[in-house]
Write a protein that holds these residues in place. Structure first.
Motif, short mmCIF file in Angstrom:
data_model
loop_
_atom_site.label_atom_id
_atom_site.label_comp_id
_atom_site.label_asym_id
_atom_site.label_seq_id
_atom_site.Cartn_x
_atom_site.Cartn_y
_atom_site.Cartn_z
N ARG A 117 0.86 -1.18 0.00
CA ARG A 117 0.00 0.00 0.00
C ARG A 117 0.90 1.24 0.00
NH1 ARG A 117 0.43 1.02 5.60
NH2 ARG A 117 0.61 -0.94 6.80
N ASP A 118 0.36 2.38 -0.45
CA ASP A 118 1.26 3.50 -0.75
C ASP A 118 1.88 4.11 0.51
OD1 ASP A 118 -1.14 6.22 -1.37
OD2 ASP A 118 -0.82 4.90 0.36
N ASN A 119 1.36 3.76 1.71
CA ASN A 119 1.98 4.29 2.94
C ASN A 119 2.66 3.17 3.72
OD1 ASN A 119 -0.25 2.90 3.71
ND2 ASN A 119 -1.01 4.42 5.17
N PHE A 120 3.02 2.10 3.03
CA PHE A 120 3.71 1.00 3.73
C PHE A 120 5.09 1.50 4.17
CE2 PHE A 120 3.57 -3.40 4.81
CZ PHE A 120 4.88 -3.85 4.82
N PRO A 121 5.46 1.24 5.45
CA PRO A 121 6.68 1.86 5.98
C PRO A 121 7.98 1.19 5.51
CG PRO A 121 5.61 0.54 7.67
CD PRO A 121 4.74 0.46 6.47
N ALA A 122 8.17 1.07 4.24
CA ALA A 122 9.44 0.55 3.69
C ALA A 122 9.61 1.21 2.33
CB ALA A 122 9.37 -0.96 3.53
N ASN A 123 10.87 1.64 2.05
CA ASN A 123 11.07 2.38 0.80
C ASN A 123 11.96 1.68 -0.21
OD1 ASN A 123 9.34 4.56 1.37
ND2 ASN A 123 10.85 5.25 2.89
N ASN A 124 12.35 0.46 0.11
CA ASN A 124 13.07 -0.34 -0.89
C ASN A 124 12.93 -1.80 -0.49
OD1 ASN A 124 15.13 -1.09 1.05
ND2 ASN A 124 15.85 1.03 0.85
N LEU A 181 -5.42 -0.47 -2.48
CA LEU A 181 -5.50 0.99 -2.70
C LEU A 181 -6.24 1.65 -1.54
CD1 LEU A 181 -6.39 1.03 -6.52
CD2 LEU A 181 -4.18 1.56 -5.47
N GLY A 182 -7.18 0.89 -0.95
CA GLY A 182 -7.93 1.42 0.20
C GLY A 182 -7.20 1.19 1.52
N LYS A 183 -6.02 0.62 1.45
CA LYS A 183 -5.19 0.35 2.63
C LYS A 183 -5.85 -0.62 3.62
CE LYS A 183 -3.15 5.01 2.19
NZ LYS A 183 -3.79 5.20 0.89
N HIS A 184 -6.71 -1.50 3.10
CA HIS A 184 -7.32 -2.51 3.99
C HIS A 184 -6.46 -3.76 4.05
CE1 HIS A 184 -10.69 0.13 3.83
NE2 HIS A 184 -10.85 -0.02 2.55
N GLY A 202 1.92 5.79 -9.10
CA GLY A 202 2.36 6.02 -7.71
C GLY A 202 1.29 5.69 -6.69
N LYS A 203 0.31 4.85 -7.08
CA LYS A 203 -0.79 4.55 -6.15
C LYS A 203 -0.44 3.38 -5.22
CE LYS A 203 -4.58 6.81 -8.22
NZ LYS A 203 -4.99 6.24 -9.53
#
Ligand code: MLT
Length: 311
Positions: A117-124, A181-184, A202-203
């Motif tokens: 999900r787009d706010n998942f706390p990992a960037n790589n 996309l709904g972060k569920h 970027g979704k």
């Protein structure tokens, strides 16, 4: 000598629309391939190809529908690698994978992407793997049911990660994507035919690809293989089948239409845009039949070792 007249039902086949069964929800990766192929095969068949989505049980419900359909050439199945894993996952399948189908040919192979999900706390991918391992008990992974490609990829991912994560099954990865996309739900392994647009927009966050080498469409995405998950490579091949007993003349007509469909310029461009590899050189009954046999044996052993069953 006069060539034997083709059996009546083969003469002029098809004389009405052909139904292509997709065993997953509309809008997902299997459906994307099916609808593109239905349009390109229409041209050479001279009849429309109607796509019908019959979801459930990781694609085995739609597969069973075709196993039991009339073998008159008017019902075909578009299914993927799950055709070869279902016999090991489902002990009570309502069809016999080895005897109920007439292979027509392979169609495309599609790589998979690990996305969050787009706010998942990992960037790589490194952070993703570390976070997934450290927070396994709090995370959820989506798939399209036991027997789906996303389930198989997830199974391989979790076994190489060495963690167990709650999985949430859907009738396809189109509805799964909606929940992502709904972060569920937190992440999933899904085919580029479904994820390319969302990644480019970027979704969702993309971490890695499951192909042996990086994708031209996503050169910055590392492979899971190069990221330390040795030998984690899975490509989702898709095949076209008819019910067993379909006449050789009709099989030949479907095979030649499949080849024409796969080499149709619009189809090839559509697939290239989505990262799919067109297998027109393997669009034959023999090529599909031998791949099914080797894949069924290969994944059967992997699944047995993992001790995973659907029923
Ligand atoms: C799968 O995971 O098998 C497919 O993505 C399901 C689908 O086509 O929706």
């Amino acid at each position: 000598t006069l060539a034997a007249a083709a059996p009546v039902m083969a003469q002029g086949f098809p004389t009405k629309p052909v139904t292509m069964i997709v065993p997953f929800a509309a809008g997902g990766p299997t459906d994307v391939v099916a609808r593109a192929l239905a349009e390109s095969m229409r041209k050479s068949l001279g009849q429309t190809v109607v796509v019908e989505n019959v979801g459930g049980a990781g694609g085995t419900i739609g597969t069973a529908r075709v196993a039991h359909a009339k073998n008159d050439g008017y019902t075909v199945l578009l299914m993927h690698i799950g055709f070869s894993t279902a016999p090991a996952l489902y002990r009570k399948l309502s069809y016999n994978q080895a005897t109920d189908f007439q292979p027509i040919g392979l169609t495309v192979e599609v790589p998979m992407t690990m996305i969050g999900r787009d706010n998942f706390p990992a960037n790589n991918v490194k952070e993703f793997l570390a976070y997934a391992k450290a927070n396994a008990d709090k995370l959820s992974m989506a798939n399209a049911g036991i027997g789906s490609a996303s389930h198989l990829c997830g199974l391989m991912f979790l076994s190489t990660l060495g963690a167990n994560i709650q999985t949430v099954p859907y009738n396809g990865t189109a509805p799964a994507m909606n929940d992502l996309l709904g972060k569920h739900v937190d992440f999933m392994c899904d085919q580029t035919t479904n994820t390319t647009g969302q990644i480019k927009a970027g979704k969702v966050k993309a971490y890695a690809v499951t192909s042996m080498s990086r994708l031209p469409s996503f050169p910055d995405l590392p492979t899971l293989n190069e990221s330390g998950m040795k030998d984690f490579t899975v490509g989702i091949w898709h095949g076209l089948w008819a019910p067993k007993g379909t006449s050789p003349e009709i099989v030949a007509k479907l095979e030649s239409s499949l080849k024409a469909g796969l080499t149709d310029p619009a189809f090839k461009k559509h697939m290239a845009d989505l990262g799919a590899i067109v297998l027109d050189d393997k669009a034959t009954p023999a090529a599909l039949d031998s791949l099914v046999k080797s894949e069924t044996a290969k994944w059967g052993a992997v699944i047995k070792k993992a001790g995973v069953y659907a029923d």
